[in-house]
Design a protein around this motif. Structure first.
Motif, mmCIF file in Angstrom:
data_model
loop_
_atom_site.group_PDB
_atom_site.id
_atom_site.type_symbol
_atom_site.label_atom_id
_atom_site.label_comp_id
_atom_site.label_asym_id
_atom_site.label_seq_id
_atom_site.Cartn_x
_atom_site.Cartn_y
_atom_site.Cartn_z
ATOM 1 N N VAL A 70 0.860 -1.179 0.000
ATOM 2 C CA VAL A 70 0.000 0.000 0.000
ATOM 3 C C VAL A 70 0.899 1.232 0.000
ATOM 4 C CG1 VAL A 70 -1.810 1.274 1.208
ATOM 5 C CG2 VAL A 70 -1.846 -1.217 1.205
ATOM 6 N N VAL A 71 0.602 2.166 -0.894
ATOM 7 C CA VAL A 71 1.459 3.319 -1.134
ATOM 8 C C VAL A 71 0.682 4.611 -0.883
ATOM 9 C CG1 VAL A 71 2.796 4.557 -2.898
ATOM 10 C CG2 VAL A 71 2.750 2.052 -2.888
ATOM 11 N N LYS A 72 1.254 5.508 -0.097
ATOM 12 C CA LYS A 72 0.698 6.861 0.063
ATOM 13 C C LYS A 72 1.421 7.747 -0.935
ATOM 14 C CE LYS A 72 -1.737 10.151 1.812
ATOM 15 N NZ LYS A 72 -3.152 10.134 1.385
ATOM 16 N N ARG A 73 0.684 8.258 -1.888
ATOM 17 C CA ARG A 73 1.232 9.091 -2.948
ATOM 18 C C ARG A 73 1.827 10.372 -2.360
ATOM 19 N NH1 ARG A 73 -1.974 9.291 -8.201
ATOM 20 N NH2 ARG A 73 -3.627 8.422 -6.903
ATOM 21 N N SER A 74 3.020 10.751 -2.798
ATOM 22 C CA SER A 74 3.585 12.040 -2.369
ATOM 23 C C SER A 74 2.834 13.152 -3.074
ATOM 24 C CB SER A 74 5.062 12.120 -2.726
ATOM 25 O OG SER A 74 5.750 11.029 -2.171
ATOM 26 N N GLU A 75 2.765 14.309 -2.404
ATOM 27 C CA GLU A 75 2.149 15.480 -3.049
ATOM 28 C C GLU A 75 2.792 15.687 -4.397
ATOM 29 O OE1 GLU A 75 -0.305 17.702 -1.638
ATOM 30 O OE2 GLU A 75 -0.486 15.781 -0.564
ATOM 31 N N GLU B 20 3.740 13.186 -16.772
ATOM 32 C CA GLU B 20 3.506 11.780 -17.145
ATOM 33 C C GLU B 20 4.640 10.882 -16.639
ATOM 34 O OE1 GLU B 20 0.783 10.716 -18.622
ATOM 35 O OE2 GLU B 20 -0.112 12.636 -19.152
ATOM 36 N N ARG B 21 5.442 11.374 -15.743
ATOM 37 C CA ARG B 21 6.575 10.657 -15.182
ATOM 38 C C ARG B 21 6.153 9.696 -14.075
ATOM 39 N NH1 ARG B 21 10.911 13.849 -16.777
ATOM 40 N NH2 ARG B 21 10.465 14.002 -18.984
ATOM 41 N N PRO B 22 7.076 8.778 -13.689
ATOM 42 C CA PRO B 22 6.741 7.943 -12.534
ATOM 43 C C PRO B 22 6.474 8.838 -11.335
ATOM 44 C CG PRO B 22 8.749 7.152 -13.563
ATOM 45 C CD PRO B 22 8.410 8.464 -14.199
ATOM 46 N N GLN B 23 5.710 8.337 -10.425
ATOM 47 C CA GLN B 23 5.297 9.093 -9.268
ATOM 48 C C GLN B 23 6.105 8.639 -8.054
ATOM 49 O OE1 GLN B 23 2.046 10.935 -9.269
ATOM 50 N NE2 GLN B 23 2.083 10.845 -11.484
ATOM 51 N N GLU B 24 6.159 9.488 -7.096
ATOM 52 C CA GLU B 24 6.832 9.176 -5.844
ATOM 53 C C GLU B 24 5.788 8.849 -4.786
ATOM 54 O OE1 GLU B 24 10.128 12.104 -5.359
ATOM 55 O OE2 GLU B 24 9.713 11.760 -3.214
ATOM 56 N N GLY B 25 6.121 7.933 -3.890
ATOM 57 C CA GLY B 25 5.190 7.621 -2.814
ATOM 58 C C GLY B 25 5.920 6.963 -1.658
ATOM 59 N N LYS B 26 5.186 6.699 -0.598
ATOM 60 C CA LYS B 26 5.776 6.067 0.586
ATOM 61 C C LYS B 26 5.015 4.771 0.862
ATOM 62 C CE LYS B 26 8.195 8.238 4.387
ATOM 63 N NZ LYS B 26 8.959 9.287 3.669
ATOM 64 N N ILE B 27 5.770 3.719 1.186
ATOM 65 C CA ILE B 27 5.137 2.435 1.525
ATOM 66 C C ILE B 27 4.547 2.548 2.938
ATOM 67 C CG2 ILE B 27 5.537 -0.027 1.906
ATOM 68 C CD1 ILE B 27 6.016 0.661 -0.967
ATOM 69 N N VAL B 28 3.243 2.272 3.059
ATOM 70 C CA VAL B 28 2.618 2.325 4.383
ATOM 71 C C VAL B 28 2.184 0.946 4.884
ATOM 72 C CG1 VAL B 28 1.886 4.726 4.154
ATOM 73 C CG2 VAL B 28 0.351 2.902 3.403
ATOM 74 N N ALA B 29 2.132 -0.043 4.016
ATOM 75 C CA ALA B 29 1.813 -1.412 4.444
ATOM 76 C C ALA B 29 2.310 -2.378 3.396
ATOM 77 C CB ALA B 29 0.296 -1.577 4.635
ATOM 78 N N ILE B 30 2.765 -3.548 3.827
ATOM 79 C CA ILE B 30 3.242 -4.556 2.871
ATOM 80 C C ILE B 30 2.587 -5.900 3.173
ATOM 81 C CG2 ILE B 30 5.496 -3.426 2.578
ATOM 82 C CD1 ILE B 30 6.717 -5.631 4.327
ATOM 83 N N LEU C 196 -2.767 3.857 -2.779
ATOM 84 C CA LEU C 196 -2.693 2.962 -3.933
ATOM 85 C C LEU C 196 -2.275 1.592 -3.439
ATOM 86 C CD1 LEU C 196 -0.859 5.183 -6.493
ATOM 87 C CD2 LEU C 196 -3.001 4.000 -6.925
ATOM 88 N N ILE C 197 -2.833 0.565 -4.035
ATOM 89 C CA ILE C 197 -2.383 -0.787 -3.724
ATOM 90 C C ILE C 197 -1.847 -1.381 -5.016
ATOM 91 C CG2 ILE C 197 -4.701 -1.809 -4.009
ATOM 92 C CD1 ILE C 197 -3.992 -3.469 -1.442
ATOM 93 N N MET C 198 -0.602 -1.910 -4.964
ATOM 94 C CA MET C 198 0.019 -2.441 -6.189
ATOM 95 C C MET C 198 0.901 -3.635 -5.831
ATOM 96 S SD MET C 198 2.902 0.547 -6.948
ATOM 97 C CE MET C 198 1.747 1.900 -6.681
ATOM 98 N N ARG C 199 1.329 -4.380 -6.841
ATOM 99 C CA ARG C 199 2.266 -5.483 -6.617
ATOM 100 C C ARG C 199 3.690 -4.936 -6.508
ATOM 101 N NH1 ARG C 199 -0.127 -10.398 -7.289
ATOM 102 N NH2 ARG C 199 -2.227 -10.273 -8.169
ATOM 103 N N GLU C 200 4.530 -5.595 -5.722
ATOM 104 C CA GLU C 200 5.906 -5.124 -5.557
ATOM 105 C C GLU C 200 6.599 -4.969 -6.907
ATOM 106 O OE1 GLU C 200 9.262 -6.078 -2.370
ATOM 107 O OE2 GLU C 200 9.262 -7.621 -3.901
ATOM 108 N N ASP C 201 6.275 -5.845 -7.855
ATOM 109 C CA ASP C 201 6.939 -5.790 -9.151
ATOM 110 C C ASP C 201 6.596 -4.526 -9.936
ATOM 111 O OD1 ASP C 201 8.738 -7.210 -10.943
ATOM 112 O OD2 ASP C 201 7.024 -7.327 -12.297
#
Lengths: 95, 95, 95, 95, 95, 95, 95
Positions: free
Chosen positions: F11-16, F33-43, F83-88
């Motif tokens: 689970v990712v918290k999107r950075s501003e 349209e670039r990759p986004q930055e975020g912080k992992i809040v749960a795995i 956001l919830i995504m796969r590690e890959d």
């Protein structure tokens, strides 16, 4: 550099695109649809196998490489542009 | 030559396309949709298995090969053109 | 013959297409969309497994085979036409 | 019969299509989009595993089978028509 | 019943489609796009693994099941209609 | 946080999203349209192998990551968006 | 409940869709394209591996989960509606 790519990914600094040949002739657009040259600036730990083992990469930081024009994702770090791609998208090491 | 293809890739120098048959007859366009002939000028270390072992290539530098017309990616090294493709895209060794 | 197909490929010399049945009746076009008959003239060493072992082919040089009409790639060697295809594209051995 | 299918393939002689039900009613076209009945007349040696072992087929020559209407490739041997298909395309054995 | 499905397939007798709810209300068409209920009347020996071992099915003859509306192929045996499908197309066992 | 992602998901918290560069220049749309930055809040616990073993994730809670703009599924927990995504789908760890 | 899902499937009772936020604001349609919440009411025995072993599920009956809006198949049991889906379609466990 403070990016650590995940898994079997590498970070590539694109070489300056030479728009002129050695003789100074300006290259037409089609001629630029070729693989691009770049330098590896960061590498991942390696691919994780189905059983969870890590298979280290073949590429090393500093390698000059060729990669397909449409490979990788553009990223911006400290206002510099890089590409991040999987090692399998790298075609060859030069020099 | 100073290119080292990655993995199971090979670098191929395309043979001159003969546009005339032995008897000097100019070949029509369709006749040229055939596999192409080329010479292996560099080979990769081999395919990395899922467990990280290297399986060396069957092809050797110097082999004359047939490959499908649409196989591989064009690269330019020292102003000479080559193709880089996976060993599995090579159809046969000649001679 | 001086072609060595790679891996699990075989080289096939297409049999003459009989455009008449035994009784001399000319076959309509649809009847010709059938698998084709041919003779194996060269075989590869076999498929390389994921671990790098070679699994030899079942087909032998001299086998008369049936193959799907759209299988294989046409090649020309010494001005004769052949087909190169994977063993798995061969449907059956005849005779 | 002198055809030997390759791998996990079987040769099937299609049963006569009954266009009437037992009671003599002529079947409409849609009713014929059903799986077809046939008899196995030749079988391959079996599927070759990734390591090169042969896994023999479950079907035997003489089995009456059901198969999907669009399965297989038509072949003609000695002026008789057959179908060649993979064992996995056979749905069931009857009787 | 004299059908033996191949591999991991099962033969299913479709339950009568209830077009009315318990309270006697006629169901609209959309409500019928739901999974269907049926009874297992024959099962295959099981899936053959890549190495040729048989993995028996979980379902048994007599099980009442739910399956997707578009799963399976219709077959007619002794003038009765059945469905033949792979075990993996069966969603659940009821009761 | 009371979400436990399943398997190899994070689970990712999107950075501003910074819409201005350091120098205060407003970024055009394409530049975003670039990759986004975020912080992992749960795995999650990790991927389950085919044999049922768990392969733990490489990412840790607290990691700052880059991910593709179209990766993951949006979820809302306690009125906050994640956001919830796969590690890959995670490209790299930063810093 | 008298449904036993097959393999790695679970049966989910959808939570009531909250159409208002805590503050009582009616959510617009787009806001509802989010993953849905539900409760696990039945689970399968687990996935069968290629060799026929059973790998039990991670989810338990009673778990509150998030799942993608388009996951699963609707089923009706005793006039109540449920969803049946594979464990891998479940994104996370809540609470």
């Amino acid at each position: 550099m403070k990016i650590k790519p995940l898994g079997d990914r590498v970070v590539v600094k694109r070489s300056e695109e030479k728009e002129k040949t050695k003789g100074g002739i300006l290259l037409p657009d089609t001629a630029k649809e070729r693989p691009q040259e770049g330098k590896i600036v960061a590498i991942g730990e390696g691919r994780k196998t189905d059983e969870g083992k890590i298979v280290p990469l073949t590429l090393k930081v500093g390698d000059t490489i060729l990669y397909g024009k449409y490979s990788g994702t553009e990223i911006t770090v400290d206002e510099e542009e890089y590409l991040i791609m999987r090692e399998d998208d790298v075609l060859a090491v030069i020099g």
